[in-house]
Design a protein around this motif. Sequence first.
Motif, PDB file in Angstrom:
ATOM      1  N   SER A  43       0.806  -1.220   0.000  1.00 21.38           N
ATOM      2  CA  SER A  43       0.000   0.000   0.000  1.00 21.38           C
ATOM      3  C   SER A  43       0.841   1.273   0.000  1.00 21.38           C
ATOM      4  CB  SER A  43      -0.935   0.020   1.227  1.00 21.38           C
ATOM      5  OG  SER A  43      -1.818  -1.080   1.192  1.00 21.38           O
ATOM      6  N   ASP A  76       7.068   6.226 -10.146  1.00 26.50           N
ATOM      7  CA  ASP A  76       5.937   6.052 -11.052  1.00 26.50           C
ATOM      8  C   ASP A  76       6.412   5.377 -12.344  1.00 26.50           C
ATOM      9  OD1 ASP A  76       4.658   7.501  -9.125  1.00 26.50           O
ATOM     10  OD2 ASP A  76       4.238   9.255 -10.375  1.00 26.50           O
ATOM     11  N   VAL A 109      -8.086  -0.878  -2.202  1.00 20.40           N
ATOM     12  CA  VAL A 109      -8.099   0.159  -3.228  1.00 20.40           C
ATOM     13  C   VAL A 109      -6.770   0.912  -3.218  1.00 20.40           C
ATOM     14  CG1 VAL A 109      -9.202   2.286  -4.013  1.00 20.40           C
ATOM     15  CG2 VAL A 109     -10.607   0.380  -3.206  1.00 20.40           C
ATOM     16  N   LYS A 110      -6.266   1.188  -2.031  1.00 20.97           N
ATOM     17  CA  LYS A 110      -4.991   1.895  -1.923  1.00 20.97           C
ATOM     18  C   LYS A 110      -3.856   1.035  -2.480  1.00 20.97           C
ATOM     19  CE  LYS A 110      -2.050   4.312   1.425  1.00 20.97           C
ATOM     20  NZ  LYS A 110      -1.856   4.659   2.859  1.00 20.97           N
ATOM     21  N   TYR A 170      -4.116  -1.371  -4.716  1.00 19.11           N
ATOM     22  CA  TYR A 170      -4.276  -1.450  -6.172  1.00 19.11           C
ATOM     23  C   TYR A 170      -3.833  -0.146  -6.839  1.00 19.11           C
ATOM     24  CZ  TYR A 170      -7.251  -5.536  -5.184  1.00 19.11           C
ATOM     25  OH  TYR A 170      -7.744  -6.748  -4.759  1.00 19.11           O
ATOM     26  N   ALA A 171      -4.128   0.970  -6.194  1.00 17.27           N
ATOM     27  CA  ALA A 171      -3.710   2.262  -6.742  1.00 17.27           C
ATOM     28  C   ALA A 171      -2.185   2.367  -6.782  1.00 17.27           C
ATOM     29  CB  ALA A 171      -4.297   3.406  -5.922  1.00 17.27           C
ATOM     30  N   GLU A 172      -1.518   1.795  -5.796  1.00 19.09           N
ATOM     31  CA  GLU A 172      -0.060   1.778  -5.794  1.00 19.09           C
ATOM     32  C   GLU A 172       0.469   0.904  -6.938  1.00 19.09           C
ATOM     33  OE1 GLU A 172       2.798   3.133  -3.367  1.00 19.09           O
ATOM     34  OE2 GLU A 172       1.280   4.385  -4.328  1.00 19.09           O
ATOM     35  N   ARG A 200      -1.028   0.389  -9.735  1.00 23.92           N
ATOM     36  CA  ARG A 200      -1.265   1.169 -10.955  1.00 23.92           C
ATOM     37  C   ARG A 200      -0.216   2.277 -11.098  1.00 23.92           C
ATOM     38  NH1 ARG A 200      -3.566   5.700 -12.947  1.00 23.92           N
ATOM     39  NH2 ARG A 200      -4.820   5.528 -14.865  1.00 23.92           N
ATOM     40  N   ARG A 201       0.132   2.919  -9.985  1.00 22.27           N
ATOM     41  CA  ARG A 201       1.093   4.028 -10.037  1.00 22.27           C
ATOM     42  C   ARG A 201       2.439   3.581 -10.554  1.00 22.27           C
ATOM     43  NH1 ARG A 201       5.207   5.695  -7.108  1.00 22.27           N
ATOM     44  NH2 ARG A 201       4.876   4.175  -5.429  1.00 22.27           N
ATOM     45  N   ALA A 251      -9.365   2.140  -8.011  1.00 22.57           N
ATOM     46  CA  ALA A 251      -7.925   2.427  -8.053  1.00 22.57           C
ATOM     47  C   ALA A 251      -7.470   2.921  -9.416  1.00 22.57           C
ATOM     48  CB  ALA A 251      -7.152   1.168  -7.680  1.00 22.57           C
ATOM     49  N   GLY A 252      -8.400   3.001 -10.380  1.00 26.76           N
ATOM     50  CA  GLY A 252      -8.059   3.548 -11.684  1.00 26.76           C
ATOM     51  C   GLY A 252      -7.867   2.542 -12.793  1.00 26.76           C
ATOM     52  N   PRO A 255      -4.656  -0.251 -16.828  1.00 23.35           N
ATOM     53  CA  PRO A 255      -5.211   1.090 -16.642  1.00 23.35           C
ATOM     54  C   PRO A 255      -6.133   1.488 -17.792  1.00 23.35           C
ATOM     55  CG  PRO A 255      -2.838   1.062 -16.247  1.00 23.35           C
ATOM     56  CD  PRO A 255      -3.189  -0.266 -16.845  1.00 23.35           C
TER      57      PRO A 255
END
Length: 270
Positions: A99, A105, A124-125, A127-129, A131-132, A193-194, A270
């Motif tokens: 997380s 990036d 979600v956090k 998954y967002a990481e 994606r980042r 998460a995008g 994404p």
Amino acid sequence: MSDADKVFAGSIPGIYDTYFVPLIFSDFADDIARRVAALSPSALLETAAGTGAVTRAMAAALPHHFRYVATDLNEPMLAIAAQRQAGDPRISWRQADASALPFDDAEFDVVCCQFGAMFFPDRVKAYAEARRVLKPNGTFVFNVWDRIEENVFAHEVTMALGKLFPDDPPRFMARTPHGYHDKAVIKADLEGAGFRDISIETRPALSRAPTAEQVAFAYCQGTPLRSEIEARDASKFQAATDAVAEVIRTRHGSGPVEAKIQALVITARP
């Protein structure tokens, strides 16, 4: 999920790697490795690597020249993984929280994770990481266990322990490893998460062991179930393992045993 569900310490990591990985993880590790190899990544990140079941499968499936970073929050588990793969110059090991990844990036072509998402406090956090740190055309590949009723040994272990401790049944397996199987929820978390291009595949397999006793030992002593049993009555720890073995032996025989296991395999972009 309780805090204890995330504690893989003491003798648990070693037993987990020796007995639990071949029992239920190896087939799915090979599957993840095949899917990732088909993407031909030059830079790969693995989160929640555990004792390295996927890492070993991936090292065998991918070419000699690529960058592979394997991470896990739990240092004792990662230490076993690193020891098992010592000397492979392609792989670097890093203790890291999925997380809050310590990477730039758009650094990786692929992020993969085997049976770790169920343990993320904020999916979600996490998954967002993922994606980042993925490149714009990157892929996130991971799996989670399906409902416990589709995973026969886990279900039988849970039911057997429930009879032994009827007032406070140990529910680790149902609560956490098999507690995140709703496809709509998984899809919504990934979208939050995008991620937009999402596929979820149901994949059955067989879990095999030479004896019922080995299945009971793996589940009761190689997972946080051990802590749950000991918290209820440490004096019954071996009796609990024996009771689980008896249930499995009665249902599957006294020789080699096998039963259905089932997971969901998710691919997201994404």
